[in-house]
Design a protein around this motif. Structure first.
Motif, PDB file in Angstrom:
ATOM      1  N   GLN A  29       0.899  -1.016   0.335  1.00  0.00           N
ATOM      2  CA  GLN A  29       0.038   0.030   0.005  1.00  0.00           C
ATOM      3  C   GLN A  29       0.839   1.232  -0.018  1.00  0.00           C
ATOM      4  O   GLN A  29       0.481   2.240  -0.603  1.00  0.00           O
ATOM      5  CB  GLN A  29      -0.907   0.088   1.407  1.00  0.00           C
ATOM      6  CG  GLN A  29      -1.788  -1.144   1.406  1.00  0.00           C
ATOM      7  CD  GLN A  29      -2.758  -0.931   2.219  1.00  0.00           C
ATOM      8  OE1 GLN A  29      -3.204  -0.123   2.704  1.00  0.00           O
ATOM      9  NE2 GLN A  29      -3.328  -2.128   3.002  1.00  0.00           N
ATOM     10  N   ALA A  30       2.070   1.133   0.783  1.00  0.00           N
ATOM     11  CA  ALA A  30       3.144   2.175   1.001  1.00  0.00           C
ATOM     12  C   ALA A  30       3.563   2.694  -0.601  1.00  0.00           C
ATOM     13  O   ALA A  30       3.515   3.792  -1.166  1.00  0.00           O
ATOM     14  CB  ALA A  30       4.200   1.800   1.828  1.00  0.00           C
ATOM     15  N   ASP A  31       3.898   1.645  -1.254  1.00  0.00           N
ATOM     16  CA  ASP A  31       4.334   1.511  -2.548  1.00  0.00           C
ATOM     17  C   ASP A  31       3.298   2.150  -3.552  1.00  0.00           C
ATOM     18  O   ASP A  31       3.622   3.378  -4.457  1.00  0.00           O
ATOM     19  CB  ASP A  31       4.875   0.261  -3.159  1.00  0.00           C
ATOM     20  CG  ASP A  31       5.453   0.018  -4.342  1.00  0.00           C
ATOM     21  OD1 ASP A  31       4.967   1.021  -5.401  1.00  0.00           O
ATOM     22  OD2 ASP A  31       6.184  -0.715  -4.745  1.00  0.00           O
ATOM     23  N   ARG A  32       2.173   1.778  -3.459  1.00  0.00           N
ATOM     24  CA  ARG A  32       0.967   2.303  -4.188  1.00  0.00           C
ATOM     25  C   ARG A  32       0.920   4.009  -4.222  1.00  0.00           C
ATOM     26  O   ARG A  32       0.404   4.643  -5.256  1.00  0.00           O
ATOM     27  CB  ARG A  32      -0.134   1.621  -4.181  1.00  0.00           C
ATOM     28  CG  ARG A  32      -1.445   1.915  -5.280  1.00  0.00           C
ATOM     29  CD  ARG A  32      -2.439   0.705  -5.056  1.00  0.00           C
ATOM     30  NE  ARG A  32      -2.873   0.338  -4.098  1.00  0.00           N
ATOM     31  CZ  ARG A  32      -2.581  -0.888  -3.312  1.00  0.00           C
ATOM     32  NH1 ARG A  32      -2.103  -1.652  -3.751  1.00  0.00           N
ATOM     33  NH2 ARG A  32      -3.105  -0.993  -2.097  1.00  0.00           N
ATOM     34  N   LEU A  33       0.641   4.000  -3.090  1.00  0.00           N
ATOM     35  CA  LEU A  33       0.723   5.531  -2.487  1.00  0.00           C
ATOM     36  C   LEU A  33       1.711   6.587  -3.113  1.00  0.00           C
ATOM     37  O   LEU A  33       1.491   7.511  -3.727  1.00  0.00           O
ATOM     38  CB  LEU A  33       0.577   5.894  -0.999  1.00  0.00           C
ATOM     39  CG  LEU A  33       0.134   7.092  -0.499  1.00  0.00           C
ATOM     40  CD1 LEU A  33      -1.349   7.306  -0.904  1.00  0.00           C
ATOM     41  CD2 LEU A  33       0.082   7.162   1.136  1.00  0.00           C
ATOM     42  N   LEU A  34       2.945   6.006  -3.075  1.00  0.00           N
ATOM     43  CA  LEU A  34       4.165   6.715  -3.393  1.00  0.00           C
ATOM     44  C   LEU A  34       3.919   6.844  -4.958  1.00  0.00           C
ATOM     45  O   LEU A  34       4.249   7.931  -5.645  1.00  0.00           O
ATOM     46  CB  LEU A  34       5.327   6.145  -3.038  1.00  0.00           C
ATOM     47  CG  LEU A  34       5.848   6.623  -1.823  1.00  0.00           C
ATOM     48  CD1 LEU A  34       7.065   5.737  -1.291  1.00  0.00           C
ATOM     49  CD2 LEU A  34       6.188   7.849  -1.425  1.00  0.00           C
ATOM     50  N   ARG A  35       3.728   5.727  -5.765  1.00  0.00           N
ATOM     51  CA  ARG A  35       3.743   5.715  -7.161  1.00  0.00           C
ATOM     52  C   ARG A  35       2.330   6.594  -7.641  1.00  0.00           C
ATOM     53  O   ARG A  35       2.698   7.185  -8.836  1.00  0.00           O
ATOM     54  CB  ARG A  35       3.571   4.334  -7.685  1.00  0.00           C
ATOM     55  CG  ARG A  35       4.693   3.501  -7.539  1.00  0.00           C
ATOM     56  CD  ARG A  35       4.546   2.015  -8.104  1.00  0.00           C
ATOM     57  NE  ARG A  35       5.803   1.205  -7.827  1.00  0.00           N
ATOM     58  CZ  ARG A  35       6.878   1.227  -8.454  1.00  0.00           C
ATOM     59  NH1 ARG A  35       7.099   2.009  -9.447  1.00  0.00           N
ATOM     60  NH2 ARG A  35       7.937   0.361  -8.119  1.00  0.00           N
ATOM     61  N   GLN A  36       1.483   6.922  -6.869  1.00  0.00           N
ATOM     62  CA  GLN A  36       0.200   7.482  -7.389  1.00  0.00           C
ATOM     63  C   GLN A  36       0.935   9.316  -7.097  1.00  0.00           C
ATOM     64  O   GLN A  36       0.394   9.652  -8.184  1.00  0.00           O
ATOM     65  CB  GLN A  36      -0.870   7.372  -6.400  1.00  0.00           C
ATOM     66  CG  GLN A  36      -1.591   6.077  -6.892  1.00  0.00           C
ATOM     67  CD  GLN A  36      -2.730   5.600  -5.785  1.00  0.00           C
ATOM     68  OE1 GLN A  36      -2.814   6.504  -4.630  1.00  0.00           O
ATOM     69  NE2 GLN A  36      -3.388   4.587  -5.959  1.00  0.00           N
ATOM     70  N   ALA A  37       1.432   9.536  -6.158  1.00  0.00           N
ATOM     71  CA  ALA A  37       2.043  10.893  -5.977  1.00  0.00           C
ATOM     72  C   ALA A  37       2.977  11.017  -6.979  1.00  0.00           C
ATOM     73  O   ALA A  37       3.034  12.236  -7.609  1.00  0.00           O
ATOM     74  CB  ALA A  37       2.585  10.998  -4.640  1.00  0.00           C
ATOM     75  N   LEU A  38       3.904  10.240  -7.497  1.00  0.00           N
ATOM     76  CA  LEU A  38       4.747  10.416  -8.445  1.00  0.00           C
ATOM     77  C   LEU A  38       4.176  10.495  -9.588  1.00  0.00           C
ATOM     78  O   LEU A  38       4.610  11.158 -10.796  1.00  0.00           O
ATOM     79  CB  LEU A  38       5.952   9.460  -8.256  1.00  0.00           C
ATOM     80  CG  LEU A  38       6.977   9.485  -7.094  1.00  0.00           C
ATOM     81  CD1 LEU A  38       7.713   8.259  -7.142  1.00  0.00           C
ATOM     82  CD2 LEU A  38       7.812  10.661  -7.594  1.00  0.00           C
ATOM     83  N   ALA A  39       3.035   9.755  -9.939  1.00  0.00           N
ATOM     84  CA  ALA A  39       2.556   9.843 -11.386  1.00  0.00           C
ATOM     85  C   ALA A  39       1.852  11.307 -11.427  1.00  0.00           C
ATOM     86  O   ALA A  39       1.877  11.938 -12.562  1.00  0.00           O
ATOM     87  CB  ALA A  39       1.339   9.009 -11.455  1.00  0.00           C
ATOM     88  N   GLN A  40       1.373  11.946 -10.403  1.00  0.00           N
ATOM     89  CA  GLN A  40       1.046  13.537 -10.631  1.00  0.00           C
ATOM     90  C   GLN A  40       2.275  14.294 -10.621  1.00  0.00           C
ATOM     91  O   GLN A  40       2.056  15.364 -11.202  1.00  0.00           O
ATOM     92  CB  GLN A  40       0.241  13.663  -9.209  1.00  0.00           C
ATOM     93  CG  GLN A  40      -1.203  12.940  -9.177  1.00  0.00           C
ATOM     94  CD  GLN A  40      -1.837  13.249  -7.903  1.00  0.00           C
ATOM     95  OE1 GLN A  40      -1.515  14.173  -7.157  1.00  0.00           O
ATOM     96  NE2 GLN A  40      -2.875  12.606  -7.816  1.00  0.00           N
ATOM     97  N   ASP A  41       3.238  13.953 -10.049  1.00  0.00           N
ATOM     98  CA  ASP A  41       4.531  14.757 -10.080  1.00  0.00           C
ATOM     99  C   ASP A  41       5.771  14.020 -10.253  1.00  0.00           C
ATOM    100  O   ASP A  41       6.433  13.782  -9.169  1.00  0.00           O
ATOM    101  CB  ASP A  41       4.472  15.667  -8.581  1.00  0.00           C
ATOM    102  CG  ASP A  41       5.619  16.862  -8.656  1.00  0.00           C
ATOM    103  OD1 ASP A  41       6.263  16.868  -9.692  1.00  0.00           O
ATOM    104  OD2 ASP A  41       5.808  17.428  -7.721  1.00  0.00           O
ATOM    105  N   PRO A  42       6.259  13.814 -11.405  1.00  0.00           N
ATOM    106  CA  PRO A  42       7.329  12.570 -11.734  1.00  0.00           C
ATOM    107  C   PRO A  42       8.513  13.571 -11.239  1.00  0.00           C
ATOM    108  O   PRO A  42       9.694  12.744 -11.153  1.00  0.00           O
ATOM    109  CB  PRO A  42       7.271  12.654 -13.035  1.00  0.00           C
ATOM    110  CG  PRO A  42       5.837  12.843 -13.711  1.00  0.00           C
ATOM    111  CD  PRO A  42       5.649  14.013 -12.651  1.00  0.00           C
TER     112      PRO A  42
END
Length: 633
Positions: A29-42
């Motif tokens: 879940q931590a991985d998914r949360l970080l990837r979602q944030a990075l998708a918005q701001d790479p």
């Protein structure tokens, strides 16, 4: 669409959620949360680095490298993430192996591909003459491999008259079960060209490894420069060595015999002429699978043990037993007799901590009882300002128990390890002095010892080494409470000053052919358990009181080393050291001044770790990893 940038408050909140998910055991879940944030701001370097750390903790090194690489792109002016990306890429290449546990097959293969020196595909002509005492058999696999590695070599005549030998060049000795790397002799010629003319060696040896049945390389043996005591327990010359023919002729030595076992005795005979030996820190020879079979033959190993014992006796060593090592093929266990009629003073500085001091004293008492009739022992506790009633009660009990064989020397002043031990040495009576920390104890029933066992004969074993005329300090193998090695000898020059060899490895590790399980010598041994003859202690003026905590043991051993004494460890001396439980080493106010004094006094000596530490290995890692792998975990 323009990326949505996270402000510092939202980023902090997001990272707090990631940390909570990790602690809750849900890294996905931590991985998914970080990837979602990075998708918005790479371009968010902080989040990319956090993803890299999260993936590293899971051992997902390739994905972690990508995360750190994103962070590096987002912060081009800073190199931290780039270094982490590089490290993660290397960890992926070695399949996540942590080198503090020893060198794995994967990490060695990675080192070969990325860091081993290349010898060249084409063989340049040899400038010097290299002679074989006899061919391994025309048409044999060994002969074909030798020609492929070095080209055609002349064969020395099989006569015992040195007058019939070639006048110059090098005699090449290669075990029947060994294969040279292509270009090995060309590499030796290059190495010889870099040596001062007045220091050209009489004999040369190199590092080696093994081949498995499929021909893949594994199990490297990175050897030290010439350390005599270490060679006795793990002889390293018979796989591959080269000898200056002019020196052999001058020394009136016969040509080596054809039989490999007789050749081992010949090598020992050569060593009795005190040749100057050169170590080339390159893996230039491989042992084939047949070598392991030969090394495991009991009759062969027993013959070699007998030859080695005769050799040691000719050198004046009063060794009483040389036998094949039961766990390390090709190695030997050595034992010297325990002296009789000597006194041993055991000096234990202590401040309170009766819970540590009591098992230490019981360990010494049992060891002295084991040596009854040979060693006369006394115990001196240097009480450095104890205030706890339990300590006073314990010391009183031991005074009544041992009588005049137990002394308490009270010194109420700031802690100065050197001064405390010097004062106790002056008050002691024994010909042998054992300096022992109060948190060192023998635990025969401790199961966490990696197949090794602590026994009560450790004091006699140390005394047997201490009375050898050429030995200065005698140390011990010390274990942490978790059973890993705390001290296997001191590598002078490690980390710019000194550190303990093989720290944190299991006692049964195989690094450097399991060197800490064999009799060996070092540039220094720790003062936590150090025995020395009283005459030698007085000769160099004891410990330097200007080094109150750090560096005093290394400085002491280096001063003895200047006089030609070496410092040894018998692997049967195995104890537990609950290191620094009575003080916080990270809060030391004396470390910086001590290391400055050491560098000023021993600058040249601290600049190298040879001869005791293999030149091919990193001086910043106690696990014995080869250079080039410093940034791996």
């Amino acid at each position: 669409m323009e990326a949505e940038r996270l402000d510092s408050d939202r980023r902090r909140s997001l990272l707090a959620q990631v940390s909570a998910l990790q602690m809750a055991g849900t890294p996905e879940q931590a991985d998914r949360l970080l990837r979602q944030a990075l998708a918005q701001d790479p371009g968010d370097a902080v989040l990319a680095a956090a993803l890299g750390r999260l993936l590293s903790a899971q051992g997902r090194w390739r994905a972690a490298a990508e995360g750190f690489a994103l962070a590096a792109l987002a912060e081009p002016g800073r190199g931290g993430s780039a270094r982490l990306a590089w490290q993660a890429q290397h960890q992926a290449a070695v399949q996540g192996q942590q080198l503090r546990h020893g060198l794995s097959r994967a990490s060695y293969h990675h080192w070969i591909l990325q860091h081993e020196s290349r010898l060249g595909d084409s063989l340049i002509p040899l400038n010097q003459e290299w002679w074989l005492p006899h061919p391994p058999g025309d048409g044999s696999a060994a002969w074909v491999a030798l020609h492929a590695a070095v080209g055609s070599l002349p064969v020395a005549p099989q006569v015992q008259d040195p007058a019939a030998w070639p006048l110059q060049g090098w005699l090449v000795l290669l075990a029947p079960e060994a294969r040279l790397r292509r270009g090995a002799l060309q590499s030796l010629e290059h190495w010889l060209s870099t040596q001062p003319a007045e220091r050209l060696p009489h004999g040369i040896y190199t590092d080696e490894d093994r081949l498995d049945a499929a021909g893949e390389r594994l199990d490297p043996w990175f050897k030290p420069a010439w350390v005599e005591d270490s060679f006795w327990s793990t002889p390293w010359l018979d796989t591959f060595s080269c000898w200056n023919l002019a020196w052999l002729r001058h020394s009136r030595l016969p040509l080596p015999p054809l039989d490999p076992e007789a050749r081992f005795a010949w090598l020992l005979q050569v060593l009795e002429q005190s040749p100057r030996l050169g170590h080339v820190p390159q893996v230039l020879v491989h042992r084939t699978p047949e070598a392991a079979v030969a090394a495991s033959q009991p009759q062969r190993q027993q013959q070699r043990a007998q030859a080695l014992q005769i050799h040691l006796q000719r050198l004046g060593e009063a060794v009483e037993l040389v036998e094949p090592h039961p766990q390390l093929a090709g190695a030997f266990r050595l034992q010297w007799p325990v002296p009789a009629g000597l006194g041993c003073s055991v000096i234990v500085p202590s401040r309170d901590r009766a819970d540590l001091l009591e098992p230490c004293l019981r360990s010494v008492e049992r060891a002295l009882q084991r040596q009854a009739g040979r060693l006369e022992g006394e115990i001196l506790v240097v009480d450095n300002g104890s205030v706890e009633p339990a300590t006073a009660e314990l010391l009183e009990q031991w005074q009544q128990r041992l009588g005049e064989r137990f002394q308490v020397l009270r010194i109420d002043e700031p802690f100065n390890w050197s001064r405390l031990n010097n004062a106790a040495a002056a008050a002691s009576r024994g010909e042998l002095l054992l300096f022992l920390n109060n948190d060192v104890a023998c635990r025969p029933d401790d199961p966490q010892q990696g197949g090794c066992r602590q026994t009560d004969d450790w004091l006699g074993r140390m005394a047997a080494q201490a009375v050898r005329p050429r030995v200065g300090g005698v140390g011990a193998l010390l274990l942490y409470d978790d059973g890993t090695l705390q001290h296997g000898g001191v590598v002078v020059g490690m980390h710019g000053v000194a550190d303990h060899a093989y720290r944190y490895l299991p006692p049964d590790h195989t690094v450097h052919r399991g060197r800490s399980r064999c009799h060996t010598a070092w540039g220094a041994v720790t003062g936590g358990c150090l025995m020395v003859r009283r005459e030698l202690f007085a000769l160099v003026g004891g410990f330097d009181q200007g080094l109150p905590v750090e560096g005093n043991d290394v400085d002491f051993c280096l001063r003895l080393g200047l006089l030609g004494y070496r410092h040894v460890i018998d692997p049967a001396v195995l104890l537990t050291h609950s290191e620094s439980q009575s003080r916080d080493p990270h809060a030391s106010a004396t470390a910086e001044a001590a290391y400055g004094l050491m560098r000023g006094r021993w600058l040249a000596r601290l600049g190298v770790a040879t001869p005791w530490w293999p030149e091919a290995c990193s001086r910043d890692h106690a696990d014995g990893r080869p250079r080039g792998l410093e940034f791996l975990l």
